[in-house]
Design a protein around this motif. Structure first.
Motif, PDB file in Angstrom:
ATOM      1  N   ALA A  84       0.833  -1.202   0.000  1.00 46.92           N
ATOM      2  CA  ALA A  84       0.000   0.000   0.000  1.00 46.92           C
ATOM      3  C   ALA A  84       0.868   1.252   0.000  1.00 46.92           C
ATOM      4  CB  ALA A  84      -0.936  -0.001   1.204  1.00 46.92           C
ATOM      5  N   ASN A  85       1.953   1.237   0.779  1.00 42.60           N
ATOM      6  CA  ASN A  85       2.900   2.353   0.788  1.00 42.60           C
ATOM      7  C   ASN A  85       3.525   2.539  -0.590  1.00 42.60           C
ATOM      8  OD1 ASN A  85       4.919   4.250   2.256  1.00 42.60           O
ATOM      9  ND2 ASN A  85       6.264   2.724   1.326  1.00 42.60           N
ATOM     10  N   GLN A  86       3.932   1.438  -1.199  1.00 48.56           N
ATOM     11  CA  GLN A  86       4.538   1.492  -2.533  1.00 48.56           C
ATOM     12  C   GLN A  86       3.566   2.065  -3.561  1.00 48.56           C
ATOM     13  OE1 GLN A  86       6.413  -2.208  -3.899  1.00 48.56           O
ATOM     14  NE2 GLN A  86       5.338  -1.971  -5.830  1.00 48.56           N
ATOM     15  N   GLU A  87       2.311   1.619  -3.506  1.00 49.60           N
ATOM     16  CA  GLU A  87       1.319   2.086  -4.468  1.00 49.60           C
ATOM     17  C   GLU A  87       1.034   3.573  -4.295  1.00 49.60           C
ATOM     18  OE1 GLU A  87      -3.265   1.042  -5.910  1.00 49.60           O
ATOM     19  OE2 GLU A  87      -2.482   0.199  -4.053  1.00 49.60           O
ATOM     20  N   GLN A  88       0.882   4.022  -3.038  1.00 43.56           N
ATOM     21  CA  GLN A  88       0.577   5.424  -2.789  1.00 43.56           C
ATOM     22  C   GLN A  88       1.715   6.327  -3.227  1.00 43.56           C
ATOM     23  OE1 GLN A  88      -2.018   7.149  -2.015  1.00 43.56           O
ATOM     24  NE2 GLN A  88      -0.952   9.109  -1.765  1.00 43.56           N
ATOM     25  N   LEU A  89       2.953   5.982  -2.871  1.00 40.47           N
ATOM     26  CA  LEU A  89       4.082   6.837  -3.241  1.00 40.47           C
ATOM     27  C   LEU A  89       4.312   6.837  -4.747  1.00 40.47           C
ATOM     28  CD1 LEU A  89       6.661   6.197  -0.376  1.00 40.47           C
ATOM     29  CD2 LEU A  89       4.959   8.009  -0.606  1.00 40.47           C
TER      30      LEU A  89
ATOM     31  N   SER B  88      -6.819  10.029 -16.113  1.00 44.17           N
ATOM     32  CA  SER B  88      -8.072   9.679 -15.473  1.00 44.17           C
ATOM     33  C   SER B  88      -7.957   8.611 -14.400  1.00 44.17           C
ATOM     34  CB  SER B  88      -9.077   9.195 -16.529  1.00 44.17           C
ATOM     35  OG  SER B  88      -8.624   8.016 -17.146  1.00 44.17           O
ATOM     36  N   SER B  89      -6.771   8.075 -14.168  1.00 43.73           N
ATOM     37  CA  SER B  89      -6.642   7.052 -13.138  1.00 43.73           C
ATOM     38  C   SER B  89      -6.652   7.699 -11.756  1.00 43.73           C
ATOM     39  CB  SER B  89      -5.344   6.262 -13.333  1.00 43.73           C
ATOM     40  OG  SER B  89      -4.233   7.121 -13.254  1.00 43.73           O
ATOM     41  N   GLU B  90      -7.251   7.030 -10.800  1.00 39.76           N
ATOM     42  CA  GLU B  90      -7.333   7.529  -9.435  1.00 39.76           C
ATOM     43  C   GLU B  90      -5.915   7.789  -8.924  1.00 39.76           C
ATOM     44  OE1 GLU B  90      -7.234   7.455  -5.230  1.00 39.76           O
ATOM     45  OE2 GLU B  90      -6.609   5.710  -6.382  1.00 39.76           O
ATOM     46  N   SER B  91      -5.708   8.977  -8.367  1.00 36.64           N
ATOM     47  CA  SER B  91      -4.335   9.425  -8.128  1.00 36.64           C
ATOM     48  C   SER B  91      -3.875   9.308  -6.687  1.00 36.64           C
ATOM     49  CB  SER B  91      -4.177  10.879  -8.597  1.00 36.64           C
ATOM     50  OG  SER B  91      -5.011  11.749  -7.846  1.00 36.64           O
ATOM     51  N   GLY B  92      -4.559   8.501  -5.899  1.00 32.18           N
ATOM     52  CA  GLY B  92      -4.072   8.249  -4.551  1.00 32.18           C
ATOM     53  C   GLY B  92      -4.898   8.917  -3.474  1.00 32.18           C
ATOM     54  N   ALA B  93      -4.389   8.856  -2.254  1.00 35.28           N
ATOM     55  CA  ALA B  93      -5.087   9.433  -1.103  1.00 35.28           C
ATOM     56  C   ALA B  93      -5.368  10.911  -1.335  1.00 35.28           C
ATOM     57  CB  ALA B  93      -4.243   9.241   0.153  1.00 35.28           C
ATOM     58  N   GLY B  94      -6.572  11.336  -0.998  1.00 34.16           N
ATOM     59  CA  GLY B  94      -6.948  12.732  -1.187  1.00 34.16           C
ATOM     60  C   GLY B  94      -7.606  13.025  -2.506  1.00 34.16           C
ATOM     61  N   ASP B  95      -7.677  12.041  -3.416  1.00 35.62           N
ATOM     62  CA  ASP B  95      -8.353  12.231  -4.699  1.00 35.62           C
ATOM     63  C   ASP B  95      -9.858  12.089  -4.472  1.00 35.62           C
ATOM     64  OD1 ASP B  95      -9.444  12.092  -7.261  1.00 35.62           O
ATOM     65  OD2 ASP B  95      -7.750  10.959  -8.074  1.00 35.62           O
ATOM     66  N   HIS B  96     -10.568  13.202  -4.578  1.00 39.85           N
ATOM     67  CA  HIS B  96     -12.014  13.207  -4.357  1.00 39.85           C
ATOM     68  C   HIS B  96     -12.794  13.047  -5.657  1.00 39.85           C
ATOM     69  CE1 HIS B  96     -12.234  14.548  -0.014  1.00 39.85           C
ATOM     70  NE2 HIS B  96     -10.948  14.707  -0.292  1.00 39.85           N
ATOM     71  N   GLY B  97     -12.099  12.695  -6.717  1.00 35.72           N
ATOM     72  CA  GLY B  97     -12.787  12.413  -7.970  1.00 35.72           C
ATOM     73  C   GLY B  97     -13.580  13.602  -8.483  1.00 35.72           C
ATOM     74  N   GLU B  98     -14.791  13.322  -8.974  1.00 37.33           N
ATOM     75  CA  GLU B  98     -15.614  14.382  -9.575  1.00 37.33           C
ATOM     76  C   GLU B  98     -16.033  15.423  -8.557  1.00 37.33           C
ATOM     77  OE1 GLU B  98     -18.590  13.244 -12.346  1.00 37.33           O
ATOM     78  OE2 GLU B  98     -17.523  11.449 -12.987  1.00 37.33           O
TER      79      GLU B  98
END
Length: 323
Positions: A95-100, A273-283
């Motif tokens: 999860a750390n690797q994916e977020q960073l 358009s890919s979800e960009s991690g923590a804090g991405d509130h989308g639309e």
């Protein structure tokens, strides 16, 4: 709406020092950015390891990260890893690797946007590189602690927060995902940047707050946000924008770092358009920008499409002047 305090204000970052440190072997990710599309990619070659000195104890922390001091070849860096995500106080290695990695992609995209922004501003005769106006993205890299073909003897650093026994007891599936094709055994991923030290910091926007500025620097950020939204085919908005002084005190360039973005999932413009991690509130996050953005004069000068019908009739400042 989230209320982010301190927007538009300048504060000081004070460096602190930890005395306990360890020598750690790092492998650097290879970063590529497509000059035409802005597509970002990170790969992990198991070659050219670098030894650095990493403090055992963090000198700073944010809502979701711990920040440590790192020295490589005499150059001072800060190294960041996730300490909590989505309310979870325990963050897995993957999860750390994916977020960073997502944060690295956001920084890479911002570099791509900024390069095109400067080019298009120059073609329109809009100054964004003069004294007190220039912005660049922080120099950064993704690195992993690791070793080549030594699964049994590899020991994570004290800063990783991962005891050797816990690493040995990882599920085989997770170990397999942490092992590159060339035999790189790795544990914690870090996002590293040059240390800023005692510098001035200015925050221009929050996660869901996007103020309008009348000073030159702030108005340039307002223009850049508007440009990025349209340049990304209305699929991405930059948020939580903050900048510090350059490492070169003779330079008037401000350095953007710790950026966040809101993205539209499922858009046919897949690169942005890919979800960009923590804090991405989308639309919801994109809508917050559209609802709050007020064009500065340079938005019209650059020919940018108004984001709301009412914006065409909104009054503007005389000129974006000030320090």
């Amino acid at each position: 709406m989230q209320n982010d305090e301190g927007l538009g204000q300048t504060v000081f970052l004070e460096a602190q020092i930890s005395s306990e440190a360890a020598c750690v072997v790092f492998f650097f990710a290879k970063h590529s950015s497509d000059a035409k599309t802005g597509e970002q990619a990170f790969t992990w070659p198991a070659e050219n390891p670098v030894t650095g000195v990493l403090t055992d104890i963090p000198f700073n922390k944010g809502k979701s990260k711990l920040v440590f001091k790192l020295t490589i070849n005499g150059v001072a860096y800060v190294a960041k890893r996730c300490s909590s995500l989505g309310g979870e106080s325990v963050v897995s290695i993957l999860a750390n690797q994916e977020q960073l990695t997502k944060e690295g992609i956001t920084l890479g995209r911002t570099e791509f946007f900024l390069k095109n922004f400067k080019r298009d501003c120059e073609s329109e005769g809009i100054e964004v590189s003069g004294k007190s106006l220039a912005f660049d993205v922080t120099d950064y890299a993704l690195v992993r602690e690791g070793a080549v073909n030594s699964t049994e003897t590899f020991i994570p650093s004290p800063a990783s927060g991962l005891a050797p026994s816990k690493y040995s007891d990882l599920p085989e599936a997770e170990k397999a995902e942490l092992t590159a094709d060339l035999g790189l055994v790795s544990s914690i991923t870090w996002l590293i940047e040059r240390e800023r030290g005692d510098v001035q910091l200015r925050k221009y926007s929050g996660t869901l707050d996007h103020p309008r500025y009348s000073d030159k620097q702030g108005a340039t950020i307002n223009l850049f946000q508007h440009y990025v939204y349209l340049f990304s085919h209305k699929t991405l908005v930059l948020a939580d924008i903050q900048a510090s002084e350059s490492h070169d005190r003779r330079s008037h360039t401000s350095i953007l770092f710790d950026l966040m973005s809101h993205t539209v999932n499922g858009s046919h413009h897949r690169l942005f358009s890919s979800e960009s991690g923590a804090g991405d509130h989308g639309e919801q996050g994109i809508k917050s920008f559209i609802d709050q953005h007020e064009c500065v004069q340079k938005c019209a000068q650059m020919g940018l499409e108004a984001l709301r019908e009412a914006e065409d009739g909104e009054s503007e400042d005389n000129e974006d002047t000030g320090s």
